[in-house]
Design an enzyme around this catalytic site. Sequence first.
Site, PDB file in Angstrom:
ATOM      1  N   LEU A 144      12.810  55.238  24.061  1.00  0.00           N
ATOM      2  CA  LEU A 144      12.058  55.283  24.962  1.00  0.00           C
ATOM      3  C   LEU A 144      12.591  55.580  25.956  1.00  0.00           C
ATOM      4  O   LEU A 144      14.211  55.650  25.852  1.00  0.00           O
ATOM      5  CB  LEU A 144      12.244  53.777  25.210  1.00  0.00           C
ATOM      6  CG  LEU A 144      11.022  52.848  24.347  1.00  0.00           C
ATOM      7  CD1 LEU A 144      11.044  51.155  25.542  1.00  0.00           C
ATOM      8  CD2 LEU A 144       9.271  53.125  25.047  1.00  0.00           C
ATOM      9  N   ASP A 145      13.087  56.431  27.076  1.00  0.00           N
ATOM     10  CA  ASP A 145      13.183  56.679  28.471  1.00  0.00           C
ATOM     11  C   ASP A 145      14.216  55.949  29.149  1.00  0.00           C
ATOM     12  O   ASP A 145      14.449  54.697  28.687  1.00  0.00           O
ATOM     13  CB  ASP A 145      12.266  57.472  29.011  1.00  0.00           C
ATOM     14  CG  ASP A 145      11.592  59.100  28.974  1.00  0.00           C
ATOM     15  OD1 ASP A 145      11.620  58.851  27.528  1.00  0.00           O
ATOM     16  OD2 ASP A 145      10.744  58.853  29.724  1.00  0.00           O
ATOM     17  N   ARG A 146      15.447  56.231  29.053  1.00  0.00           N
ATOM     18  CA  ARG A 146      16.358  55.371  29.638  1.00  0.00           C
ATOM     19  C   ARG A 146      15.692  54.068  30.654  1.00  0.00           C
ATOM     20  O   ARG A 146      16.345  53.339  30.330  1.00  0.00           O
ATOM     21  CB  ARG A 146      17.403  56.132  30.485  1.00  0.00           C
ATOM     22  CG  ARG A 146      18.865  54.929  30.946  1.00  0.00           C
ATOM     23  CD  ARG A 146      19.944  56.476  31.573  1.00  0.00           C
ATOM     24  NE  ARG A 146      20.426  55.226  32.514  1.00  0.00           N
ATOM     25  CZ  ARG A 146      21.189  54.735  32.037  1.00  0.00           C
ATOM     26  NH1 ARG A 146      22.024  54.650  30.659  1.00  0.00           N
ATOM     27  NH2 ARG A 146      22.595  54.153  32.823  1.00  0.00           N
TER      28      ARG A 146
END
Length: 308
Positions: A144-146
Site C-alpha cells: 500500500l502507498d504510504r
Amino acid sequence: MSHSWQMNNMDTRFTLKFLADKDGQLLREALAQWQISKRALTAIKFEGGLLTVNGLEQNVRYPLHIGDQVEVKFPPEEKSEGLTIEYGKLSVIYEDEALLVLDKPAHQSTIPSREHPTKSIANDVCGYFEQQGLASTVHVVTRLDRDTSGLLCIAKHAHIHHLMGLAQRLGNVSREYEAIVHGHLAEDWQSIIAPIGRKDSSIIEREVREDGQYAHTDVTVLKRFAVEGEPMTHIRLKLHTGRTHQIRVHMSYVGHPLIGDDLYGGSRKHINRQALHCVSLSLQHPLTKDIMYFTSSLKDDMQQILNN
C-alpha cells in the site's frame, strides 16, 4: 500429494513435508511439481537448507517411491542490508506459519524509502519476527502507498512469497478498496482500462499514457453526497492489476481525483491524505489451499467525511 509445514524450537528453519505419490519420480521432478523454485533449490543446496527422504539426506537425483516422506528445510533468511529492526505497534488481523495480514494505518510506509528510511511496516515486522525467533525477513505480497490505509499481506518466507506471486499472476489474490472522490460520478458502475506509466517529469508521479502498462480498475458508486456544498462520491474499487498509484491515477484520469490526493489534483481541505482504504483481501492459502477472506473498516478520518 499431501503436505504439512512445521516450526520447532530446536530448528527455526521453515520446513515443508510432502508425501511422494509416484514411483520412480526423481526428487527434482517432485519438487518442481510441488512448486519449489530453482532459486529455492539453489539456496537449499548452498545456504544451509536440507532435503531428506524418510529421514535421510538425499540429492535431487534420488528416485522416489509412493509413500516416501520428503522433508524440505529452507535455509535461514537474512534481512536486507539497510532494513533497521524496529519494534513499532502492528495491527495483526491474521497470522500463521506462512502469512501475516496487517491493517496498516495511514502515514506509514510499507517499506523504507529515501525520504522515510525508518518506521515502516517492514522495519516493525523485522522486529516482530525477531521477537518470535523466526529466521526470516520481510516479503511484501500486497503493498500500500504510504498514505493509503487498510489490509496488506506479508509472506513469512521466500518460498511462500514465491507461491503468492504465482497466485497473484493467476488472479487468486483479490483486493477491494473504498475511496472518496471529488464530484458526482455519472455512472453507478464503470470499468476503467487505461495504461499507466511514469510521468517523464517526475520519479514519483504516474499518468495514463499509451506506452504504459495495462491497468484495469472497476468502480462502483456507494453514495453521492456533498460536504459544505461540495459534491463528493463514496466509491468501491476492485483492482484487476496492481500498478503503482493505479486507483489514484485512474480516478484523476476520469476527472474525479481522490479527496486529499494533492499529487493528482485532489484537495486537502477535508483530510490530510488521499481518502483511500483497502477494505477487503481474499486469497487462496499457499499451503492449505483454503480460500481466506479478510475485511477492514474505514479509518476515522474517512468516516468523518462520510458522516458530514
